[in-house]
Design a protein around this motif. Structure first.
Motif, PDB file in Angstrom:
ATOM      1  N   ALA A 445      13.609  72.065  17.260  1.00  0.00           N
ATOM      2  CA  ALA A 445      14.587  71.143  16.913  1.00  0.00           C
ATOM      3  C   ALA A 445      14.883  70.550  18.171  1.00  0.00           C
ATOM      4  CB  ALA A 445      15.873  71.802  16.237  1.00  0.00           C
ATOM      5  N   GLU A 446      15.052  71.194  19.308  1.00  0.00           N
ATOM      6  CA  GLU A 446      15.395  70.580  20.625  1.00  0.00           C
ATOM      7  C   GLU A 446      14.235  69.793  21.089  1.00  0.00           C
ATOM      8  OE1 GLU A 446      18.166  74.165  22.276  1.00  0.00           O
ATOM      9  OE2 GLU A 446      16.031  74.070  23.018  1.00  0.00           O
ATOM     10  N   TYR A 447      13.103  70.190  20.794  1.00  0.00           N
ATOM     11  CA  TYR A 447      11.982  69.221  21.260  1.00  0.00           C
ATOM     12  C   TYR A 447      11.950  67.962  20.847  1.00  0.00           C
ATOM     13  CZ  TYR A 447       7.014  67.872  22.456  1.00  0.00           C
ATOM     14  OH  TYR A 447       6.127  66.912  23.011  1.00  0.00           O
ATOM     15  N   GLU A 448      12.251  67.989  19.206  1.00  0.00           N
ATOM     16  CA  GLU A 448      12.365  66.815  18.479  1.00  0.00           C
ATOM     17  C   GLU A 448      13.437  65.629  19.189  1.00  0.00           C
ATOM     18  OE1 GLU A 448      10.242  65.792  16.268  1.00  0.00           O
ATOM     19  OE2 GLU A 448       9.411  67.398  16.560  1.00  0.00           O
ATOM     20  N   THR A 449      14.610  66.244  19.479  1.00  0.00           N
ATOM     21  CA  THR A 449      15.564  65.299  20.045  1.00  0.00           C
ATOM     22  C   THR A 449      15.085  64.965  21.470  1.00  0.00           C
ATOM     23  OG1 THR A 449      16.811  67.075  21.225  1.00  0.00           O
ATOM     24  CG2 THR A 449      17.558  66.658  18.957  1.00  0.00           C
ATOM     25  N   PHE A 450      14.254  65.713  22.137  1.00  0.00           N
ATOM     26  CA  PHE A 450      13.930  65.096  23.511  1.00  0.00           C
ATOM     27  C   PHE A 450      12.927  64.140  23.460  1.00  0.00           C
ATOM     28  CE2 PHE A 450       9.972  65.332  26.278  1.00  0.00           C
ATOM     29  CZ  PHE A 450      10.465  64.793  27.410  1.00  0.00           C
ATOM     30  N   MET A 451      12.122  64.144  22.134  1.00  0.00           N
ATOM     31  CA  MET A 451      10.877  63.178  21.725  1.00  0.00           C
ATOM     32  C   MET A 451      11.522  61.587  21.484  1.00  0.00           C
ATOM     33  SD  MET A 451       8.040  64.271  22.406  1.00  0.00           S
ATOM     34  CE  MET A 451       6.884  62.787  21.775  1.00  0.00           C
ATOM     35  N   GLN A 452      12.985  61.674  21.027  1.00  0.00           N
ATOM     36  CA  GLN A 452      13.623  60.523  20.882  1.00  0.00           C
ATOM     37  C   GLN A 452      13.991  59.771  22.024  1.00  0.00           C
ATOM     38  OE1 GLN A 452      16.863  61.593  18.108  1.00  0.00           O
ATOM     39  NE2 GLN A 452      15.710  62.801  16.858  1.00  0.00           N
ATOM     40  N   VAL A 453      13.935  60.232  23.405  1.00  0.00           N
ATOM     41  CA  VAL A 453      14.357  59.564  24.354  1.00  0.00           C
ATOM     42  C   VAL A 453      13.072  59.201  25.315  1.00  0.00           C
ATOM     43  CG1 VAL A 453      15.092  60.124  26.706  1.00  0.00           C
ATOM     44  CG2 VAL A 453      16.237  61.153  24.821  1.00  0.00           C
ATOM     45  N   ILE A 454      13.072  57.744  25.456  1.00  0.00           N
ATOM     46  CA  ILE A 454      11.962  57.089  26.315  1.00  0.00           C
ATOM     47  C   ILE A 454      12.370  57.289  27.715  1.00  0.00           C
ATOM     48  CG2 ILE A 454      10.742  55.033  26.685  1.00  0.00           C
ATOM     49  CD1 ILE A 454      10.773  56.136  23.819  1.00  0.00           C
ATOM     50  N   SER A 455      11.367  57.782  28.499  1.00  0.00           N
ATOM     51  CA  SER A 455      11.339  58.200  30.040  1.00  0.00           C
ATOM     52  C   SER A 455      11.288  56.924  30.813  1.00  0.00           C
ATOM     53  CB  SER A 455      10.586  59.362  30.317  1.00  0.00           C
ATOM     54  OG  SER A 455       9.255  59.033  30.150  1.00  0.00           O
ATOM     55  N   PRO A 456      11.452  56.949  32.042  1.00  0.00           N
ATOM     56  CA  PRO A 456      11.292  55.984  33.076  1.00  0.00           C
ATOM     57  C   PRO A 456       9.797  55.673  33.367  1.00  0.00           C
ATOM     58  CG  PRO A 456      13.102  57.059  33.926  1.00  0.00           C
ATOM     59  CD  PRO A 456      12.675  57.981  32.485  1.00  0.00           C
ATOM     60  N   TRP A 457       9.029  56.838  33.211  1.00  0.00           N
ATOM     61  CA  TRP A 457       7.573  56.830  33.382  1.00  0.00           C
ATOM     62  C   TRP A 457       7.066  56.094  32.260  1.00  0.00           C
ATOM     63  CZ3 TRP A 457       3.292  57.776  30.668  1.00  0.00           C
ATOM     64  CH2 TRP A 457       2.050  57.901  31.254  1.00  0.00           C
ATOM     65  N   GLU A 458       7.461  56.095  31.087  1.00  0.00           N
ATOM     66  CA  GLU A 458       6.853  55.414  29.884  1.00  0.00           C
ATOM     67  C   GLU A 458       7.104  53.638  30.122  1.00  0.00           C
ATOM     68  OE1 GLU A 458       7.207  57.831  25.907  1.00  0.00           O
ATOM     69  OE2 GLU A 458       8.758  58.416  27.518  1.00  0.00           O
ATOM     70  N   ARG A 459       8.214  53.444  30.946  1.00  0.00           N
ATOM     71  CA  ARG A 459       8.581  52.007  30.921  1.00  0.00           C
ATOM     72  C   ARG A 459       7.872  51.459  32.094  1.00  0.00           C
ATOM     73  NH1 ARG A 459      13.690  54.084  29.027  1.00  0.00           N
ATOM     74  NH2 ARG A 459      14.601  54.386  31.535  1.00  0.00           N
ATOM     75  N   GLU A 460       7.645  52.393  33.236  1.00  0.00           N
ATOM     76  CA  GLU A 460       7.078  51.808  34.224  1.00  0.00           C
ATOM     77  C   GLU A 460       5.709  51.680  34.139  1.00  0.00           C
ATOM     78  OE1 GLU A 460       6.278  51.463  38.345  1.00  0.00           O
ATOM     79  OE2 GLU A 460       8.253  51.405  37.396  1.00  0.00           O
ATOM     80  N   PHE A 461       4.761  52.580  33.513  1.00  0.00           N
ATOM     81  CA  PHE A 461       3.454  52.396  33.328  1.00  0.00           C
ATOM     82  C   PHE A 461       2.785  52.177  31.702  1.00  0.00           C
ATOM     83  CE2 PHE A 461       4.237  55.755  36.548  1.00  0.00           C
ATOM     84  CZ  PHE A 461       3.499  55.280  37.533  1.00  0.00           C
ATOM     85  N   LEU A 462       3.617  51.853  31.006  1.00  0.00           N
ATOM     86  CA  LEU A 462       3.380  51.499  29.734  1.00  0.00           C
ATOM     87  C   LEU A 462       3.836  50.346  29.298  1.00  0.00           C
ATOM     88  CD1 LEU A 462       3.432  54.851  27.710  1.00  0.00           C
ATOM     89  CD2 LEU A 462       1.560  54.056  28.862  1.00  0.00           C
ATOM     90  N   LEU A 463       4.888  49.796  29.740  1.00  0.00           N
ATOM     91  CA  LEU A 463       5.407  48.486  29.282  1.00  0.00           C
ATOM     92  C   LEU A 463       4.608  47.381  29.272  1.00  0.00           C
ATOM     93  CD1 LEU A 463       8.376  47.367  28.390  1.00  0.00           C
ATOM     94  CD2 LEU A 463       8.934  46.937  30.770  1.00  0.00           C
ATOM     95  N   LEU A 464       4.209  46.969  30.515  1.00  0.00           N
ATOM     96  CA  LEU A 464       3.388  45.750  30.687  1.00  0.00           C
ATOM     97  C   LEU A 464       1.845  46.133  30.664  1.00  0.00           C
ATOM     98  CD1 LEU A 464       5.720  44.001  33.292  1.00  0.00           C
ATOM     99  CD2 LEU A 464       5.541  43.607  30.715  1.00  0.00           C
ATOM    100  N   ASN A 465       1.446  47.436  30.698  1.00  0.00           N
ATOM    101  CA  ASN A 465       0.004  47.595  30.908  1.00  0.00           C
ATOM    102  C   ASN A 465      -0.874  48.008  29.851  1.00  0.00           C
ATOM    103  OD1 ASN A 465       0.464  47.175  33.664  1.00  0.00           O
ATOM    104  ND2 ASN A 465       0.793  49.422  34.059  1.00  0.00           N
ATOM    105  N   VAL A 466      -0.256  48.298  28.666  1.00  0.00           N
ATOM    106  CA  VAL A 466      -1.072  48.670  27.374  1.00  0.00           C
ATOM    107  C   VAL A 466      -0.889  47.673  26.152  1.00  0.00           C
ATOM    108  CG1 VAL A 466      -0.721  51.237  27.981  1.00  0.00           C
ATOM    109  CG2 VAL A 466       0.998  49.990  26.413  1.00  0.00           C
TER     110      VAL A 466
END
Length: 466
Positions: A445-466
């Motif tokens: 259950a804790e892992y599921e709530t963690f998966m609801q949060v978008i990390s800075p890494w995702e914004r840094e490398f995925l936002l404009l590159n994928v």
């Protein structure tokens, strides 16, 4: 490298613990205590419970609370229930009885206040199988049935950081008396400790008033990273001390406009924080350490304890590294271990045998992180050693060189660790099906709530590159 504590303050005699309700009445009266914090450690090691006036406590020290407090996640949510859980659909009350040996003051409260740790029981007298304190007590009883008494000594690392009210901002070291934050590694630096003298004076004062014994205090590798070592002793008593120390250090830090954090990896470019656990086993009849023979040499039981730790520690890693953040600490070529190899006075292995005389021969488990619930981490560590002892396991050769640059032989994430825990039949037999199911559900259950949060890494490398 220890900071020495100040002279004794307050009322003479025992500052911690009584044996009966009558003694508790006298103890509370002598200190003018007005309120009592009736505390229950939950699965995360968070203090749950009730505050009540002294008169109400003395009139009936047993309190009731919903059993669901022992299934609550760190975010305050609850996992989906099933028929293996300790709780029920009606969320009935559990009875909590005080362990009066833990009675002590709450030194940071403005009004005279005491605290006492409680144990959970069902109305028919059965222990609550999922209560962390009862989990540890059950493991200690396994040793007692063999005529053994385990002894532990935890080492607790933590960071001091600037107050941080926005979780989107990275943590920073606080400023000390010089007015400057640390900018370089300061391992074992006395000057770096002296930067926070007033804070540590409060920590020693608060600890002394609660009867908590500090062995040494050192500055660790990270910026404003500290370590407190505790004296060796009974596992339950030491788990209680770690539980209370965490509250104490946090409260003392707040007095000085700082946070104290026990996150395993609070800052990406700094070392993680561990809770190393030193372990030995005493023969109750002889009073001797079963890890050493009459000639002072290590015994087959010592190697069997190591063997059990090597075999089973990966399967209990979810109790030693209980959050997604915990696995950021366990990376190669760092100060943290990445496997269960063992060695003599080798700090790169997961299982270190420190230099000692034969009577003090012990095994240091370096895998647990400081975010672990001390009751569950000590229980898990001792359970692995116990299985090695009763199975008579063997070990390979010790590692003399660096081991933390090798392949990672541990679960790489929380879900993998939980799955490994649930698959191990020997551990299910020791910890009980209800605890295994409940703990696993909480972590998922804790892992599921963690998966609801978008990390800075995702914004840094995925936002404009994928």
């Amino acid at each position: 490298m220890a900071k020495r504590k100040k002279g004794t303050k307050g009322i003479e005699g025992d500052v911690r613990g009584v044996k009966s309700l009558d003694e508790a009445r006298d103890w509370l009266k002598a200190r003018g205590i007005e309120d009592i914090e009736c505390v229950v450690p939950d699965q995360a090691g968070v203090a749950r419970g009730k505050m009540m006036p002294v008169q109400k406590f003395l009139a009936g020290p047993t309190m009731s609370m919903p059993g669901s407090i022992l299934t609550q996640t760190i975010t305050g949510d609850y996992p989906d229930d099933d028929d293996r859980f300790e709780s029920d659909a009606a969320d009935q009350d559990v009875m909590f009885e005080p362990d009066l040996s833990t009675l002590c003051v709450v030194p940071w409260e403005a009004d005279p206040t005491a605290q006492v740790i409680h144990d959970g029981y069902h109305r028919d007298g059965r222990s609550v199988e999922t209560a962390p304190r009862q989990v540890l007590r059950r493991i200690v009883e396994l040793y007692a049935h063999q005529g053994w008494r385990p002894v532990v000594a935890p080492e607790l690392e933590f960071y001091l950081v600037k107050p941080n009210t926005d979780p989107d901002y990275q943590l920073e070291p606080p400023t000390g008396r010089s007015g400057r934050p640390e900018a370089a590694r300061q391992s074992y630096s006395i000057a770096a400790i002296n930067e926070f003298d007033d804070l540590f004076d409060d920590i020693y004062d608060f600890s002394e008033q609660q009867g908590l014994e500090i062995d040494t205090l050192i500055h660790e590798e990270g910026a404003a990273q500290m370590e407190i070592n505790l004296l060796h002793g009974d596992p339950l008593a030491l788990a209680d001390q770690v539980f209370l120390f965490k509250r104490t250090i946090r409260e003392a830090a707040l007095r000085h406009d700082m946070y104290a954090t026990f996150m395993a990896k609070p800052m990406s470019r700094e070392p993680g924080s561990a809770m190393h656990i030193h372990q030995s086993v005493i023969d109750v009849e002889t009073g001797k350490n079963i890890f050493s023979d009459a000639d002072g040499d290590p015994t087959s039981k010592f190697f069997a304890f190591i063997g059990g730790s090597q075999k089973y520690l990966p399967a209990v890693l979810c109790m030693l590294a209980p959050y997604v953040n915990s696995y950021r600490r366990l990376v190669r070529s760092s100060s943290a271990p990445v496997n269960t190899q063992w060695g003599y006075d080798n700090r790169t292995v997961g299982l270190r045998v420190p230099n000692s005389n034969p009577a003090g021969r012990r095994l240091e488990n370096r895998l647990p992180s400081s975010d672990a619930n001390p009751y569950l981490a000590i229980a898990a560590s001792l359970a692995c050693g116990y299985l090695g002892l009763v199975e008579g396991l063997k070990v390979g050769d010790p590692v003399s060189g660096s081991a933390n640059s090798n392949e990672i032989d541990l679960p790489r994430g929380l879900l993998e660790a939980v799955a490994l825990f649930e698959e191990q039949e020997e551990l299910a037999e020791i910890f009980g099906e209800r605890f295994v199911a409940t703990y696993g559900a909480i972590k998922r259950a804790e892992y599921e709530t963690f998966m609801q949060v978008i990390s800075p890494w995702e914004r840094e490398f995925l936002l404009l590159n994928v």
